[in-house]
Design an enzyme around this catalytic site. Structure first.
Site, PDB file in Angstrom:
ATOM      1  N   SER A 277       0.734  -1.084  -0.100  1.00 26.08           N
ATOM      2  CA  SER A 277       0.159   0.004   0.054  1.00 26.08           C
ATOM      3  C   SER A 277       0.856   1.237   0.084  1.00 26.08           C
ATOM      4  CB  SER A 277      -1.103   0.113   1.071  1.00 26.08           C
ATOM      5  OG  SER A 277      -0.188   0.397   2.431  1.00 26.08           O
TER       6      SER A 277
ATOM      7  N   ALA B 267      -9.797   5.242   9.797  1.00 19.75           N
ATOM      8  CA  ALA B 267     -10.566   6.585   9.258  1.00 19.75           C
ATOM      9  C   ALA B 267     -11.847   6.007   8.747  1.00 19.75           C
ATOM     10  CB  ALA B 267      -9.564   7.065   8.214  1.00 19.75           C
TER      11      ALA B 267
ATOM     12  N   CYS C 200     -10.475   2.292   7.020  1.00 19.96           N
ATOM     13  CA  CYS C 200     -10.586   1.192   7.802  1.00 19.96           C
ATOM     14  C   CYS C 200     -11.777   1.136   8.601  1.00 19.96           C
ATOM     15  CB  CYS C 200      -9.318   0.936   8.742  1.00 19.96           C
ATOM     16  SG  CYS C 200      -7.919   0.693   7.672  1.00 19.96           S
TER      17      CYS C 200
HETATM   18  C1  VGL Z   1      -5.865   3.192   6.812  1.00 22.02           C
HETATM   19  C2  VGL Z   1      -5.016   3.876   4.906  1.00 22.02           C
HETATM   20  C3  VGL Z   1      -4.141   3.274   4.921  1.00 22.02           C
HETATM   21  C4  VGL Z   1      -7.145   3.313   7.967  1.00 22.02           C
HETATM   22  C5  VGL Z   1      -4.970   2.420   6.815  1.00 22.02           C
HETATM   23  O1  VGL Z   1      -6.820   2.756   9.097  1.00 22.02           O
HETATM   24  O2  VGL Z   1      -8.035   3.785   7.675  1.00 22.02           O
HETATM   25  N1  VGL Z   1      -5.886   4.172   5.992  1.00 22.02           N
HETATM   26  N2  VGL Z   1      -4.277   2.386   5.773  1.00 22.02           N
HETATM   27 ZN    ZN Z   2      -2.305   0.983   6.073  1.00 21.80          ZN
END
Ligand code: VGL
Ligand code: ZN
Length: 194
Positions: free
Chosen positions: A66, A137, A141
């Protein structure tokens, strides 16, 4: 707002309240620092009733897919064992908190706390039927965790006063809430809980 009495069968799920998603972190969510004080109130309530608390964490290898340099869309964040991956010091996690690490494999993204983890089995083992979900967020997630919670048939409550969105597009957070509602999640806030 409809009053809800929490009791046996309920669990609190705190999603990714980690330093890299907070002010000064590599993937800071705007106003992300506001979720810990809000979540601390839920923690106190669940703790007082002896109900289970789960805290998830993004727990990436340094070469995670990612990350931009590996073809993904994010700056490096929440690398396992680094300070950026630590839970916020503002979050008052009790010692009995169940920690769920996710997206731990280089080639696998996992926004949902159910994906590639033991969460569903642990919830079932604990007799959990209703989930109360907050954290970061909203549009990544939290959304994907709530989606999977509904797919697994948990009655799911989104804690609207304890989430914040990345909002890459200004409307992402609002759309995520709408999608969760469509999937049968309910919205609630601290004042409604007993
Ligand atoms: C998250 C972007 C990348 C999250 C995790 O926890 O929402 N967002 N990795
Ligand atoms: Zn992440």
């Amino acid at each position: 707002m409809k009053k809800i009495t929490i009791s046996a069968g309920d669990a609190l799920i705190i999603v990714d309240v980690q330093n890299d998603f907070l002010q000064g972190g590599s993937l800071a969510v705007k106003h992300g620092e506001q979720v810990a004080p809000a979540l601390n109130r839920y923690i106190a309530l669940f703790q007082a009733k002896g109900l289970p608390i789960f805290a998830t964490r993004d727990w990436h290898p340094a070469n995670h897919c990612s990350f931009r340099e590996h073809g993904g869309m994010w700056p490096p964040h929440c690398v396992a064992g680094t300070p950026g991956a630590d839970f916020s010091a503002q979050l008052e996690l009790p010692s009995g908190t169940h920690i769920i690490s996710k997206a731990t494999l280089p080639e696998q993204e996992a926004y949902s706390a159910f994906e590639g983890t033991d969460l569903d089995r642990q919830l079932r083992a604990a007799g959990v039927q209703r989930l109360f979900v907050g954290g970061l967020a909203t549009d990544y997630c939290v959304l994907h965790t709530v989606k999977d919670a509904r797919l697994h048939n948990y009655q799911t409550f989104l804690l609207t006063d304890a989430v914040r969105a990345v909002n890459m597009r200004a409307e992402d957070g609002r759309q995520a809430l709408e999608e969760m509602l469509r999937l049968g999640a309910q919205m609630t806030e601290i004042a409604a809980l007993r």
